[in-house]
Design a protein around this motif. Structure first.
Motif, PDB file in Angstrom:
ATOM      1  N   UNK A 109       0.851  -1.187   0.000  1.00 29.70           N
ATOM      2  CA  UNK A 109       0.000   0.000   0.000  1.00 29.70           C
ATOM      3  C   UNK A 109       0.885   1.235   0.000  1.00 29.70           C
ATOM      4  N   UNK A 110       0.274   2.362  -0.362  1.00 27.02           N
ATOM      5  CA  UNK A 110       1.025   3.612  -0.442  1.00 27.02           C
ATOM      6  C   UNK A 110       0.207   4.745   0.157  1.00 27.02           C
ATOM      7  N   UNK A 111       0.917   5.698   0.734  1.00 22.49           N
ATOM      8  CA  UNK A 111       0.303   6.960   1.153  1.00 22.49           C
ATOM      9  C   UNK A 111       0.392   7.866  -0.061  1.00 22.49           C
ATOM     10  N   UNK A 112      -0.745   8.394  -0.496  1.00 23.27           N
ATOM     11  CA  UNK A 112      -0.845   9.027  -1.808  1.00 23.27           C
ATOM     12  C   UNK A 112      -1.402  10.442  -1.713  1.00 23.27           C
ATOM     13  N   UNK A 113      -0.763  11.349  -2.471  1.00 22.58           N
ATOM     14  CA  UNK A 113      -1.218  12.735  -2.602  1.00 22.58           C
ATOM     15  C   UNK A 113      -1.254  13.104  -4.072  1.00 22.58           C
ATOM     16  N   UNK A 114      -2.032  14.120  -4.380  1.00 23.56           N
ATOM     17  CA  UNK A 114      -2.055  14.723  -5.715  1.00 23.56           C
ATOM     18  C   UNK A 114      -1.674  16.183  -5.528  1.00 23.56           C
ATOM     19  N   UNK A 115      -0.590  16.611  -6.172  1.00 26.25           N
ATOM     20  CA  UNK A 115      -0.130  17.997  -6.030  1.00 26.25           C
ATOM     21  C   UNK A 115       0.558  18.444  -7.309  1.00 26.25           C
ATOM     22  N   UNK A 116       0.249  19.633  -7.743  1.00 27.33           N
ATOM     23  CA  UNK A 116       0.907  20.242  -8.898  1.00 27.33           C
ATOM     24  C   UNK A 116       0.899  19.340 -10.140  1.00 27.33           C
ATOM     25  N   UNK A 117      -0.210  18.657 -10.353  1.00 25.10           N
ATOM     26  CA  UNK A 117      -0.358  17.830 -11.541  1.00 25.10           C
ATOM     27  C   UNK A 117       0.350  16.488 -11.482  1.00 25.10           C
ATOM     28  N   UNK A 118       0.892  16.142 -10.336  1.00 22.98           N
ATOM     29  CA  UNK A 118       1.592  14.861 -10.182  1.00 22.98           C
ATOM     30  C   UNK A 118       1.040  14.106  -8.973  1.00 22.98           C
ATOM     31  N   UNK A 119       1.237  12.793  -9.008  1.00 26.12           N
ATOM     32  CA  UNK A 119       0.915  11.937  -7.881  1.00 26.12           C
ATOM     33  C   UNK A 119       2.207  11.698  -7.111  1.00 26.12           C
ATOM     34  N   UNK A 120       2.146  11.829  -5.803  1.00 22.00           N
ATOM     35  CA  UNK A 120       3.290  11.580  -4.939  1.00 22.00           C
ATOM     36  C   UNK A 120       2.851  10.498  -3.957  1.00 22.00           C
ATOM     37  N   UNK A 121       3.681   9.456  -3.813  1.00 25.10           N
ATOM     38  CA  UNK A 121       3.309   8.342  -2.946  1.00 25.10           C
ATOM     39  C   UNK A 121       4.520   7.841  -2.167  1.00 25.10           C
ATOM     40  N   UNK A 122       4.251   7.333  -0.972  1.00 24.21           N
ATOM     41  CA  UNK A 122       5.271   6.710  -0.131  1.00 24.21           C
ATOM     42  C   UNK A 122       4.832   5.298   0.193  1.00 24.21           C
ATOM     43  N   UNK A 123       5.781   4.372   0.195  1.00 21.22           N
ATOM     44  CA  UNK A 123       5.467   3.001   0.552  1.00 21.22           C
ATOM     45  C   UNK A 123       6.679   2.281   1.101  1.00 21.22           C
ATOM     46  N   UNK A 124       6.415   1.117   1.678  1.00 26.43           N
ATOM     47  CA  UNK A 124       7.475   0.242   2.162  1.00 26.43           C
ATOM     48  C   UNK A 124       7.490  -0.977   1.259  1.00 26.43           C
ATOM     49  N   UNK A 125       8.641  -1.217   0.663  1.00 32.31           N
ATOM     50  CA  UNK A 125       8.821  -2.291  -0.309  1.00 32.31           C
ATOM     51  C   UNK A 125       9.609  -3.442   0.300  1.00 32.31           C
ATOM     52  N   UNK A 126       9.231  -4.653  -0.075  1.00 31.73           N
ATOM     53  CA  UNK A 126      10.065  -5.821   0.186  1.00 31.73           C
ATOM     54  C   UNK A 126       9.735  -6.854  -0.885  1.00 31.73           C
ATOM     55  N   UNK A 127      10.741  -7.217  -1.662  1.00 30.43           N
ATOM     56  CA  UNK A 127      10.553  -8.148  -2.773  1.00 30.43           C
ATOM     57  C   UNK A 127      10.320  -9.570  -2.296  1.00 30.43           C
ATOM     58  N   UNK A 128      10.966  -9.991  -1.219  1.00 27.26           N
ATOM     59  CA  UNK A 128      10.820 -11.339  -0.680  1.00 27.26           C
ATOM     60  C   UNK A 128      11.256 -11.306   0.782  1.00 27.26           C
ATOM     61  N   UNK A 129      10.851 -12.305   1.566  1.00 26.66           N
ATOM     62  CA  UNK A 129      11.090 -12.249   3.007  1.00 26.66           C
ATOM     63  C   UNK A 129      12.564 -12.248   3.403  1.00 26.66           C
ATOM     64  N   UNK A 130      13.457 -12.710   2.543  1.00 24.39           N
ATOM     65  CA  UNK A 130      14.885 -12.677   2.859  1.00 24.39           C
ATOM     66  C   UNK A 130      15.545 -11.377   2.399  1.00 24.39           C
ATOM     67  N   UNK A 131      14.875 -10.611   1.572  1.00 25.14           N
ATOM     68  CA  UNK A 131      15.460  -9.416   0.969  1.00 25.14           C
ATOM     69  C   UNK A 131      15.185  -8.174   1.818  1.00 25.14           C
ATOM     70  N   UNK A 132      15.923  -7.099   1.573  1.00 24.99           N
ATOM     71  CA  UNK A 132      15.776  -5.897   2.403  1.00 24.99           C
ATOM     72  C   UNK A 132      14.440  -5.190   2.212  1.00 24.99           C
ATOM     73  N   UNK A 133      14.092  -4.414   3.226  1.00 20.15           N
ATOM     74  CA  UNK A 133      12.988  -3.465   3.113  1.00 20.15           C
ATOM     75  C   UNK A 133      13.535  -2.197   2.487  1.00 20.15           C
ATOM     76  N   UNK A 134      12.662  -1.472   1.802  1.00 19.12           N
ATOM     77  CA  UNK A 134      13.023  -0.156   1.284  1.00 19.12           C
ATOM     78  C   UNK A 134      11.873   0.806   1.548  1.00 19.12           C
ATOM     79  N   UNK A 135      12.232   2.007   1.917  1.00 16.89           N
ATOM     80  CA  UNK A 135      11.281   3.112   1.963  1.00 16.89           C
ATOM     81  C   UNK A 135      11.365   3.766   0.596  1.00 16.89           C
ATOM     82  N   UNK A 136      10.255   3.754  -0.145  1.00 18.54           N
ATOM     83  CA  UNK A 136      10.273   4.277  -1.507  1.00 18.54           C
ATOM     84  C   UNK A 136       9.300   5.450  -1.648  1.00 18.54           C
ATOM     85  N   UNK A 137       9.681   6.365  -2.524  1.00 16.34           N
ATOM     86  CA  UNK A 137       8.818   7.485  -2.892  1.00 16.34           C
ATOM     87  C   UNK A 137       8.580   7.394  -4.393  1.00 16.34           C
ATOM     88  N   UNK A 138       7.358   7.596  -4.784  1.00 17.29           N
ATOM     89  CA  UNK A 138       6.980   7.603  -6.199  1.00 17.29           C
ATOM     90  C   UNK A 138       6.470   8.979  -6.545  1.00 17.29           C
TER      91      UNK A 138
END
Length: 145
Positions: A109-138
């Motif tokens: 899931x992502x925290x999502x905003x709409x501002x200045x004609x763009x979508x801005x989102x934050x989420x926590x990513x993990x590809x698989x349980x052994x792999x790292x977490x990432x804080x990502x911004x879109x």
């Protein structure tokens, strides 16, 4: 986590043009209509019994929430947007546009905003349980599906 540094990356990407071709950037990946910034990355969890993984996940969600609070001061409260149905539709072969289809496979899931004609989102990513977490911004011009 350095909220100031993360905000600076988000601000910069909000003002940058999108490239014509997909590729890597100095902070993540980029492509036509989007930038994805890998703001923070944990260690791998190869030899973990699950405890460290759970604590790290909690910390990354807390970091996302703290950054989300700062962005809410600018753009109001976020919409929490689940990517579960997007992931299901993407796996079933529906043509979900980038970056949403691929992102849905590792960000629930992502925290999502709409501002200045763009979508801005934050989420926590993990590809698989052994792999790292990432804080990502879109930052994207492509509306969520």
């Amino acid at each position: 986590m350095s909220i100031t540094r993360h905000l600076a990356v988000i601000d910069r990407l909000c003002s940058e043009d999108f490239p014509a071709e997909p590729g890597r950037s100095d902070v993540g990946t980029t492509g036509p209509g989007y930038h994805i910034a890998e703001l923070q990355t944990s260690a791998d969890f190869w030899d973990d019994d699950g405890t460290e993984r759970e604590e790290t996940e909690d910390q990354y969600e807390a970091d996302r929430d703290a950054l989300s609070e700062r962005l809410a001061e600018r753009w109001g409260p976020p919409v929490v947007f689940s990517l579960w149905s997007v992931s299901s539709r993407h796996l079933e072969g529906e043509g979900i546009p980038e970056p949403w289809g691929p992102l849905s496979s590792h960000v629930p899931d992502m925290h999502l905003w709409r501002a200045d004609g763009r979508w801005i989102a934050l989420g926590v990513s993990q590809w698989d349980k052994e792999l790292p977490f990432q804080l990502v911004a879109l930052i994207t011009a492509i509306a969520p599906p």
